[in-house]
Write a protein that holds these residues in place. Structure first.
Motif, PDB file in Angstrom:
ATOM      1  N   ASP A 116      -5.870   2.802   4.319  1.00 46.22           N
ATOM      2  CA  ASP A 116      -5.527   0.995   4.456  1.00 46.22           C
ATOM      3  C   ASP A 116      -4.207   1.135   5.118  1.00 46.22           C
ATOM      4  O   ASP A 116      -4.039   0.353   6.233  1.00 46.22           O
ATOM      5  CB  ASP A 116      -5.119   0.452   3.236  1.00 46.22           C
ATOM      6  N   GLU A 117      -3.255   2.121   4.781  1.00 49.66           N
ATOM      7  CA  GLU A 117      -2.216   2.090   5.489  1.00 49.66           C
ATOM      8  C   GLU A 117      -1.259   3.211   5.311  1.00 49.66           C
ATOM      9  O   GLU A 117      -1.654   4.217   4.257  1.00 49.66           O
ATOM     10  CB  GLU A 117      -1.032   0.879   5.029  1.00 49.66           C
ATOM     11  N   GLY A 118      -0.050   3.511   5.923  1.00 46.51           N
ATOM     12  CA  GLY A 118       0.489   4.787   5.671  1.00 46.51           C
ATOM     13  C   GLY A 118       1.784   4.793   6.770  1.00 46.51           C
ATOM     14  O   GLY A 118       1.789   4.021   7.644  1.00 46.51           O
ATOM     15  N   SER A 119       2.832   5.716   6.450  1.00 40.92           N
ATOM     16  CA  SER A 119       3.948   5.931   7.187  1.00 40.92           C
ATOM     17  C   SER A 119       3.680   7.562   7.732  1.00 40.92           C
ATOM     18  O   SER A 119       4.614   8.007   7.557  1.00 40.92           O
ATOM     19  CB  SER A 119       5.122   5.533   6.571  1.00 40.92           C
ATOM     20  N   ALA A 134      -9.130  -2.097  -6.640  1.00 35.39           N
ATOM     21  CA  ALA A 134     -10.398  -2.212  -5.913  1.00 35.39           C
ATOM     22  C   ALA A 134     -10.651  -1.530  -4.693  1.00 35.39           C
ATOM     23  O   ALA A 134     -11.748  -1.101  -4.460  1.00 35.39           O
ATOM     24  CB  ALA A 134     -10.475  -3.724  -5.241  1.00 35.39           C
ATOM     25  N   ARG A 135      -9.564  -0.807  -4.355  1.00 36.93           N
ATOM     26  CA  ARG A 135      -9.769   0.324  -3.211  1.00 36.93           C
ATOM     27  C   ARG A 135      -8.989   1.366  -3.538  1.00 36.93           C
ATOM     28  O   ARG A 135      -8.019   1.442  -4.387  1.00 36.93           O
ATOM     29  CB  ARG A 135      -9.206  -0.354  -2.069  1.00 36.93           C
ATOM     30  N   PRO A 136      -9.471   2.558  -2.740  1.00 37.47           N
ATOM     31  CA  PRO A 136      -8.762   3.877  -2.957  1.00 37.47           C
ATOM     32  C   PRO A 136      -7.034   3.759  -2.465  1.00 37.47           C
ATOM     33  O   PRO A 136      -6.975   2.958  -1.439  1.00 37.47           O
ATOM     34  CB  PRO A 136      -9.334   4.720  -2.306  1.00 37.47           C
ATOM     35  N   ILE A 137      -6.117   4.378  -3.093  1.00 40.79           N
ATOM     36  CA  ILE A 137      -4.852   4.123  -2.718  1.00 40.79           C
ATOM     37  C   ILE A 137      -4.162   5.729  -2.227  1.00 40.79           C
ATOM     38  O   ILE A 137      -4.747   6.458  -2.985  1.00 40.79           O
ATOM     39  CB  ILE A 137      -4.127   3.568  -4.064  1.00 40.79           C
ATOM     40  N   PHE A 138      -3.461   5.533  -1.339  1.00 36.77           N
ATOM     41  CA  PHE A 138      -3.033   6.739  -0.579  1.00 36.77           C
ATOM     42  C   PHE A 138      -1.625   6.749  -0.676  1.00 36.77           C
ATOM     43  O   PHE A 138      -1.146   5.855   0.272  1.00 36.77           O
ATOM     44  CB  PHE A 138      -3.853   7.399   0.583  1.00 36.77           C
ATOM     45  N   SER A 139      -0.819   7.678  -1.083  1.00 42.73           N
ATOM     46  CA  SER A 139       0.544   7.749  -0.759  1.00 42.73           C
ATOM     47  C   SER A 139       0.743   8.927   0.266  1.00 42.73           C
ATOM     48  O   SER A 139      -0.222   9.610   0.484  1.00 42.73           O
ATOM     49  CB  SER A 139       1.464   8.139  -2.101  1.00 42.73           C
ATOM     50  N   ASN A 140       1.956   9.017   0.676  1.00 42.37           N
ATOM     51  CA  ASN A 140       2.045  10.159   1.901  1.00 42.37           C
ATOM     52  C   ASN A 140       3.449  10.605   1.908  1.00 42.37           C
ATOM     53  O   ASN A 140       4.281   9.843   1.413  1.00 42.37           O
ATOM     54  CB  ASN A 140       1.615   9.710   3.306  1.00 42.37           C
ATOM     55  N   ASP A 185       6.701   8.359   0.483  1.00 42.76           N
ATOM     56  CA  ASP A 185       6.247   7.026   0.663  1.00 42.76           C
ATOM     57  C   ASP A 185       4.877   6.575  -0.642  1.00 42.76           C
ATOM     58  O   ASP A 185       3.817   6.809  -0.143  1.00 42.76           O
ATOM     59  CB  ASP A 185       5.601   6.669   1.938  1.00 42.76           C
ATOM     60  N   CYS A 186       5.627   6.314  -1.494  1.00 40.00           N
ATOM     61  CA  CYS A 186       4.506   5.947  -2.671  1.00 40.00           C
ATOM     62  C   CYS A 186       4.722   4.212  -2.679  1.00 40.00           C
ATOM     63  O   CYS A 186       4.666   3.663  -3.980  1.00 40.00           O
ATOM     64  CB  CYS A 186       4.957   6.386  -4.077  1.00 40.00           C
ATOM     65  N   GLY A 187       4.723   3.371  -1.509  1.00 35.21           N
ATOM     66  CA  GLY A 187       4.741   2.122  -1.640  1.00 35.21           C
ATOM     67  C   GLY A 187       6.239   1.634  -2.494  1.00 35.21           C
ATOM     68  O   GLY A 187       7.113   2.236  -2.102  1.00 35.21           O
ATOM     69  N   PRO A 233       4.040  -0.721   1.355  1.00 39.84           N
ATOM     70  CA  PRO A 233       3.354  -1.177   0.105  1.00 39.84           C
ATOM     71  C   PRO A 233       1.782  -1.321   0.132  1.00 39.84           C
ATOM     72  O   PRO A 233       1.498  -1.504   1.250  1.00 39.84           O
ATOM     73  CB  PRO A 233       3.858  -2.755  -0.155  1.00 39.84           C
ATOM     74  N   SER A 234       1.119  -0.862  -0.981  1.00 40.31           N
ATOM     75  CA  SER A 234      -0.248  -0.943  -0.877  1.00 40.31           C
ATOM     76  C   SER A 234      -0.676  -2.517  -0.657  1.00 40.31           C
ATOM     77  O   SER A 234       0.219  -3.353  -1.389  1.00 40.31           O
ATOM     78  CB  SER A 234      -0.864  -0.387  -2.213  1.00 40.31           C
ATOM     79  N   SER A 235      -1.636  -2.845  -0.205  1.00 37.63           N
ATOM     80  CA  SER A 235      -1.941  -4.121   0.025  1.00 37.63           C
ATOM     81  C   SER A 235      -2.665  -4.905  -1.336  1.00 37.63           C
ATOM     82  O   SER A 235      -2.869  -6.079  -1.230  1.00 37.63           O
ATOM     83  CB  SER A 235      -2.574  -4.671   1.234  1.00 37.63           C
TER      84      SER A 235
END
Lengths: 786, 284
Positions: free
Chosen positions: A423-426, A635-641, A667-669, A732-734
Motif C-alpha cells: 500500500d505504501e512505503g519509502s 484488514a490488509r497486509p502491512i509492510f515496513s521497510n 520505516d515502521c510507520g 504510516p499505514s493507512s
C-alpha cells in the motif's frame, strides 16, 4: 471480506512517539525476573532426556532396568510408553507441494537426528535424572545418514521414510516472461549462496513445568512459549486434556526469537508424565540440548540470477531455494517456511522486476529440524537479492545506491508479480537517506587513502521490505493458510487506573510499555496509572503468537479497540456531567475536557468513581461495565521497510572482520517508542552480524553436531556490537491503529547482506567475491593473500 | 549439564591435600574450577573426590625476590592482572593475564589451576615455557621444582605425580624482554594462536631467544628452529626464523580454522613480536 475486528479507531498521538523508559527494565535488569527455572512447585520431579547419539539408526534395544533401579528415579519412559498416549505431532506448511511428517514424542524403532529424544528419565532431582540417563542403554544399528539436501533430493537413502524421496516441499511458479527477460538481458548476474545453519540461541533455554490435579482434571503447564494459546490447543488436540481445565502459563522469558514459537515433544510429554506420576514434573533445557535439539534455522542453498537491461535495470529473476530441513517438520512453521518464503516472496523485494521464475524445495536430512528464527524466510532471501545487487553494481560500475535506484519501486500502491500489494512505503527514500548518512564520496576517499596504507575498509548496503503484523490478510496475500487474531482486555477501576491484558507473550520486547502508551493516548490517563499484563496465562484472552513482527500492530489494535469502548463510556458520562455534546469531549492529561470551552472539565478519576459509585451522574441507558475485551486482525497486509549500510574493516593479519559502524534507516510507520524501535534494530542487526561473521552449527560427515557449546557456537558478544546511527522515516499505514507497522525482525533480515557486501567491497581489489555466510576469517585472509 | 556425584574436601594445608590425593586415585584438585566445573557439568570428567584448594592460605600471594616473580598457585588471573608489583616488574605478565577469558573467569581462575590443566590453548603454559619458568610442587614424598620444559607433556598432560600439588609458579625476572600476544576471534575466546617470546636485545641484535606457541598447535610447544634462526639477528633480519616457525610446528585444524590458517596467523603474531622487538631495539 471485512469484519468489525479489522476496524481500528483513530487515535491522537501524545504518548505515542515518546521515548518512554521501559517499565520492565528496573525489575529485569536488577535480577528480579521470575523465569521458568525460578518456579519451584512443591514435590516437583525433574525430567532429563536420553537423546540419540546417532544421526540415523535403527533402535534394536533400549534397556532401562538399571536406570529404573537407581535410587531417586521415579520413572523411565521410552517411545513405546509415549506412543500409548500420542503417536506424534504432525507438521507441514499449508502450501502447494508440502508433505507432512509426524514427529514422535520419543523415538521408536528409528532415530533420525543426533539429539532426538529416545527416552525420558524422571527423578527427584536433575542430577539423579542425568545419572539415570547415563544408565539407559540404547543399541543402535546404523543407517546411512542423509546430510546434503541437494543430493538428498536427487535420490539415494531416505532421511525419514515418511518422505521416501526426501522431498518435504517442492513447488514454484513462473510469473511473466522470464525467458524473454534473460534472452534480452544486457547482463546476467548470478551466484549460488549458502546461508549457514543457525541457532536462535535465546539466553534462556527452553523449559517446561507440568502440574496435574486429578481431582479437578486441571492441567497447568508453564512454558516460555511465544504461542501459549497454540500450545494449549495442542494439549487438547493431541493429548485429550479437557480444554476448559488446561492453563498454559508463561513466566518471564529470556528471549525467544522464533525458536520458542513451536510445539516441542517435550511440551507434550511433561503433561502426560505429570498426570501419570501424579507429581509436578519440570524440565529445564541445558545449553547443549538447546544447541543440539531446539530448532535450527535459516540454512539454505540458493541459486539466484538477475537479468539486467543495458540501463542496469533488473528485468527478471530466477531463483531456486533449497532448505536443509532436518528430519521432521516442526509444527507449526515447518522446514518449508524458509525456502518457500525465500523463493516466493523475497526475490523481488523493493524492486520493480516484472518476471520471476521461482522454485522452492526442502529436503529431509538427518539433522535437527529447522524452524522459525527472527526474519524467517526473509533473511536468506534478502541476503541473496541484496548481495547480487552489489555484484551488479560492480559489474555495471555503478554505486550500490545507484544500481538500486535503477530498479526500486517508486509508485504506490504497488503490486509485484507474485500478486502481493504494497500500500505504501519509502523504498526510494531509504536508499537516498542511507547515501546521505554514509556520506558516500567521503567514504570513497577514506577507503582509497586507507588502502594505500594497507588497510581495507568496505561499505555494504542492504535494503528490505518486511511483512509485518502477521495476520489473516497477510496469509491470504501470500497464498498461505492461517487465521490470526488477538484479543486485549482493558479495565478501568474506580480510581481511574487501568489494567490491560493482551493475548501476546513478551520475551523482552517492551510490550508492556508500548501498549501502555497506546492506552494513555486513548483514555487520557497518565502512564503511571496503567498496568499491562502480557499473556501470563491462557485463562485470559486469545493470542495467535508473538511472531512475524506482529506484537505492536496486533496487540496495539486490540488494545486500542478495547480502550475505545471505555473511552466512549467516559465521553458519554463526561458529556452528561458537563452538559456538552459528546462530540466535543476529548480525554487528555487525566481529564475529560470540552473542546473550545476552557475550564470546563472533569478528571478521569472522578469519571471512573462516578461509574462505580454515583448513579445520579449517569446519562440515560448508561451501562457501567468499564471492562472490554475485543479482538483485532488487520484488514490488509502491512509492510515496513528500511535498510542498513555498514562499514567494515578486514584485518590483513588475521582475516577478522570488524564492523566499524552501522547506519540504519527504518520505516515502521508511526513509531510508538523510538527507544524500543532502536533497541529492536540494534539487537536484530547484531544477531545479523553474528549470522554473517560468527555463528555456524557444524555437522561432521557422520551427522554428529560438532558445535554443542557456546565455546564452539560463537554468538556475538558486546564487543561485536558496533556504533549505530539510526534514522526514522515514518510512512504510516493507512489502516492500522495510529498507522503503526511491525519491525521486530528487520535488523536480522537485512544485516547479513550488508555485512557480506561490505566485506566484498573491502576485498574488491582482490577479485574475490564471497557468497556464503558466515564469512570465515580464513576465507578473507585467503582473498587478501591472493 | 549436572555433574555426577563426587565427594568434596576443602583442606587447610598442602599436606592434607596431598594425602587426600594419595588416598583416592580418582581425586582431582579444584583450583578455581573455571575449566573443571564445565567439564564436570558436561560429564567429560568424573572425579570421585574434589579437593578444593581455596582454603589453603599458603597457596596465595605474589612476591618478587632475587630476580624471581613468585606467584602462589591459587593466585587468580585477575590478581595478577591488577597486581601493582607485577605491573611494575613485569608488565607483560599483567597484560598476558588480561588476555585470559573474561573478568568473571579471571576472578576465579588461578594460575596454578591453569598450569596444571595444561590446556593447549591456554596462555600461562606458553608464558612459562618462553620465560623458562618453574613450578614448585609438593607431594606426599616431599617437594620439588619442575621446569616448564619438563612439566608440559601434551594436551592436558603434565609430569605431575597423582599426589602432587603445584604450590607456586616462579618466573625469572632477569632483564630479558617479554612479549605475549594472541589472536582471539572474540575478546575472551580461547586463542586461535598464542605466542610468547623472551629474548635479550644487545646492540640491536636478538639473543638468547625463547619462543613458545599455544592455541595453534596440539599442545604448547617451543619452536627451537625458529629460535636458532633468530639467534644473533636483528629483528628486521628474521625471514629465516619466520620460515622456520611456519615449517617446524604441527598446526591443528578444527572448525575455527585450518592448520594452514593457524600457520598463517601464527606467522603474523611472530611478525608483530619482531616489529615490537625492532621498536624496542630502536628505543634502546
Amino acid at each position: 471480506m471485512s469484519f468489525p475486528h479489522s476496524q481500528s479507531p483513530s487515535i491522537a498521538a501524545r504518548s505515542i512517539g515518546a521515548r518512554v523508559p521501559r517499565g520492565d527494565d528496573p525489575r529485569l535488569l536488577t535480577g528480579r525476573g521470575q523465569y521458568l527455572a525460578d518456579i519451584v512447585l512443591p514435590g516437583e520431579l525433574h525430567a532429563c532426556f536420553v537423546r540419540s547419539s546417532a544421526a540415523h539408526a535403527r533402535i534394536t534395544r533400549v534397556t532401562t532396568d538399571e536406570a529404573r533401579a537407581l535410587d531417586g528415579v521415579v520413572a523411565v519412559w521410552t517411545g513405546e510408553d509415549a506412543a500409548k498416549f500420542c503417536e506424534g505431532i504432525v507438521g507441514e506448511l499449508e502450501v502447494e507441494g508440502c508433505f507432512a511428517t509426524t514427529m514422535p514424542l520419543l523415538a521408536r524403532d528409528i532415530v533420525r537426528y543426533v539429539g532426538e529424544p529416545v527416552a525420558v528419565v524422571v527423578a527427584e532431582s536433575r542430577y539423579v535424572a542425568e545419572d539415570g540417563c547415563d544408565l539407559v542403554d540404547v543399541d543402535y544399528e546404523p543407517l546411512e545418514p542423509v546430510l546434503h539436501p541437494r543430493s538428498a533430493l536427487e535420490g539415494g537413502p531416505s532421511a525419514n521414510e515418511e518422505l521416501p524421496d526426501n522431498v518435504a516441499l517442492r513447488g514454484g511458479k513462473v510469473l511473466g516472461d522470464v525467458e524473454g527477460a534473460f534472452n534480452d538481458a544486457a547482463r546476467v548476474i548470478e551466484a549460488t549462496f549458502h546461508s549457514g545453519r543457525l541457532s536462535a540461541g535465546p539466553m534462556e533455554t527452553r523449559g517446561v513445568i507440568a502440574s496435574y490435579d486429578w481431582t479437578s482434571r486441571r492441567l497447568r503447564l508453564w512454558t516460555g512459549s511465544q504461542m501459549p494459546h497454540y500450545i494449549k490447543y495442542c494439549l487438547t488436540a493431541y493429548l485429550g486434556f479437557p480444554e476448559n481445565e488446561c492453563e498454559v502459563l508463561t513466566p518471564d522469558t529470556g528471549g525467544g526469537f522464533g525458536q520458542k514459537a513451536h510445539i516441542f515433544p517435550e511440551e507434550m510429554l511433561l503433561p502426560l508424565l505429570a498426570r501419570e506420576l501424579d507429581r509436578p514434573v519440570k524440565w529445564v533445557e541445558d545449553r547443549r540440548e538447546n544447541l543440539m535439539t531446539a530448532t535450527h534455522a535459516h540454512e539454505q542453498f540458493i541459486d539466484i540470477a538477475y537479468a539486467f537491461d543495458s540501463d542496469a535495470r533488473a528485468t527478471g529473476v530466477r531463483i531456486r531455494a533449497t532448505g536443509d530441513g532436518g528430519a521432521y517438520h516442526q509444527p507449526p512453521w515447518s522446514m518449508g517456511v524458509e525456502p518457500w518464503c525465500t523463493a516466493m516472496v523475497t526475490p523481488t523485494g523493493v524492486y520493480d522486476i516484472p518476471a520471476a521464475d521461482l522454485t522452492y524445495e526442502a529436503a529431509a536430512t538427518n539433522k535437527t529440524p529447522i524452524g522459525a528464527y527472527r526474519g524467517v524466510g526473509y533473511m536468506a532471501g534478502t541476503l541473496v537479492r541484496e548481495c547480487l545487487m552489489d555484484d551488479a553494481a560492480r559489474a555495471f560500475k555503478l554505486s550500490p545506491f545507484d544500481i538500486r535506484r535503477r530498479s526500486v519501486v517508486r509508485e504506490f500502491p504497488w503490486t509485484n508479480p507474485q500478486g502481493i500489494v504494497y500500500d505504501e512505503g519509502s523504498w526510494l527514500q531509504t536508499i537516498d537517506e542511507l547515501e546521505r548518512m554514509v556520506d558516500y564520496p567521503a567514504f570513497l576517499e577514506r577507503q582509497a587513502a586507507l588502502r594505500a596504507e594497507g588497510r581495507f575498509i568496505g561499505l555494504g548496503l542492504s535494503v528490505f521490505v518486511e511483512s509485518s503484523g502477521e495476520s489473516t490478510a497477510m496469509g491470504k496475500a501470500h497464498d498461505l493458510g492461517g487465521i490470526y487474531h488477538d484479543t486485549a482486555t482493558v479495565k478501568m477501576e474506580p480510581n481511574g487506573s487501568v489494567t490491560v491484558t493482551i493475548g501476546l507473550t513478551t520475551q523482552g520486547q517492551g510490550h508492556r510499555t508500548t501498549m501502555a502508551q497506546v492506552v494513555a493516548d486513548s483514555l487520557g490517563v497518565p502512564l503511571e496509572a496503567i498496568t499491562v499484563r502480557a499473556a501470563e496465562s491462557t485463562t485470559y484472552g486469545w493470542g495467535s503468537g508473538t511472531v512475524g513482527s506482529r506484537g505492536a500492530v496486533i496487540a496495539g489494535g486490540a488494545v486500542l479497540r478495547a480502550s475505545n469502548v471505555i473511552r466512549t463510556k467516559l465521553v458519554a458520562l463526561a458529556a452528561s456531567m458537563l452538559e456538552a455534546d459528546p462530540a466535543d469531549i476529548d480525554l487528555v492529561d487525566g481529564a475529560a475536557v470540552v473542546l473550545g470551552v476552557p475550564g470546563s472539565s472533569v478528571s478521569i478519576i472522578d469519571l471512573a468513581t462516578a461509574v462505580y459509585f454515583d448513579q445520579s451522574a449517569w446519562p440515560a441507558d448508561f451501562d457501567p461495565t468499564l471492562e472490554a475485551t475485543l479482538a483485532y486482525d488487520p484488514a490488509r497486509p502491512i509492510f515496513s521497510n528500511g535498510g542498513h549500510a555498514m562499514i567494515v574493516e578486514v584485518a590483513p593479519e588475521t582475516g577478522f572482520v570488524t564492523v566499524e559502524k552501522v547506519f540504519s534507516v527504518e520505516d515502521c510507520g508511526t513509531v510508538i517508542n523510538p527507544d524500543i524501535v532502536e533497541g529492536q534494530i540494534r539487537g536484530g542487526v547484531v544477531q545479523g552480524i553474528g549470522a554473517a561473521l560468527l555463528e555456524r552449527l557444524v555437522y561432521d560427515d557422520s551427522g554428529q553436531l560438532v558445535t554443542t557449546t557456546l565455546l564452539d557456537y560463537h554468538m556475538p558478544s558486546m564487543d561485536f556490537s558496533p556504533p549505530f546511527e539510526i534514522h526514522h522515516l515514518e510512512t504510516p499505514s493507512s489502516h492500522t491503529p495510529g498507522g503503526i507497522k511491525g519491525m521486530g525482525e528487520s535488523g536480522l533480515i537485512a544485516a547479513p547482506a550488508a555485512v557480506l557486501n561490505a566485506v566484498n567491497d573491502a576485498l574488491s581489489h582482490t577479485g574475490t567475491v564471497l557468497h556464503d555466510i558466515p564469512i570465515t576469517p580464513e576465507q578473507v585472509l585467503r582473498a587478501l593473500r591472493g | 549439564m549436572k555433574s555426577p556425584v563426587f565427594a568434596y574436601a576443602a583442606p587447610n594445608t598442602v599436606a592434607e591435600a596431598c594425602s587426600l590425593l594419595a588416598d583416592d586415585e580418582d581425586a582431582k584438585l579444584l583450583a578455581g574450577g573455571q575449566s573443571l566445573v564445565p567439564l564436570l557439568a558436561l560429564r567429560l570428567a568424573a572425579p570421585t573426590t574434589l579437593v578444593d584448594l581455596r582454603l589453603v592460605p599458603a597457596l596465595t600471594g605474589i612476591t618478587h625476590d632475587q630476580g624471581v616473580l613468585r606467584l602462589g598457585a591459587m593466585t587468580t588471573h585477575r590478581s595478577i592482572e591488577r597486581s601493582p608489583l607485577v605491573q611494575d616488574v613485569a608488565p607483560a605478565i599483567a597484560e598476558a593475564a588480561a588476555l585470559i577469558a573474561h573478568p568473571q573467569v579471571r576472578t576465579r581462575g588461578t594460575i596454578g589451576g591453569a598450569v596444571a590443566h595444561a590446556d593447549a590453548a591456554a596462555e600461562w603454559p606458553a608464558v612459562l615455557l618462553a620465560m623458562d619458568g618453574h613450578v614448585e610442587v609438593t607431594g606426599t614424598g616431599g617437594s620439588r621444582s619442575i621446569s616448564a620444559g619438563d612439566l608440559f607433556m601434551g594436551p592436558f598432560m603434565t609430569s605431575l605425580e597423582p599426589d602432587e600439588v603445584i604450590t607456586s609458579v616462579s618466573l625469572p625476572i632477569d632483564g630479558r624482554e617479554i612479549w605475549v600476544d594472541e589472536h582471539q576471534r572474540r575478546h575472551g575466546d580461547y586463542g586461535l594462536s598464542i605466542l610468547a617470546m623472551t629474548y635479550q636485545l644487545s646492540d640491536g641484535l636478538i639473543t638468547d631467544v625463547r619462543l613458545a606457541v599455544a592455541g595453534a598447535t596440539g599442545s604448547v610447544t617451543r619452536a627451537p628452529e625458529a629460535e636458532a634462526a633468530l639467534e644473533g639477528r636483528a629483528p628486521a633480519d628474521s625471514n629465516d626464523a619466520i620460515t622456520a616457525l611456519a615449517a617446524e610446528l604441527s598446526y591443528t585444524s578444527d572448525i575455527h580454522g585450518s592448520a594452514d590458517y593457524r600457520r598463517d596467523i601464527t606467522t603474523t603474531l611472530f611478525q608483530r613480536a619482531l616489529r615490537a622487538a625492532g621498536e624496542r631495539s630502536g628505543q634502546a
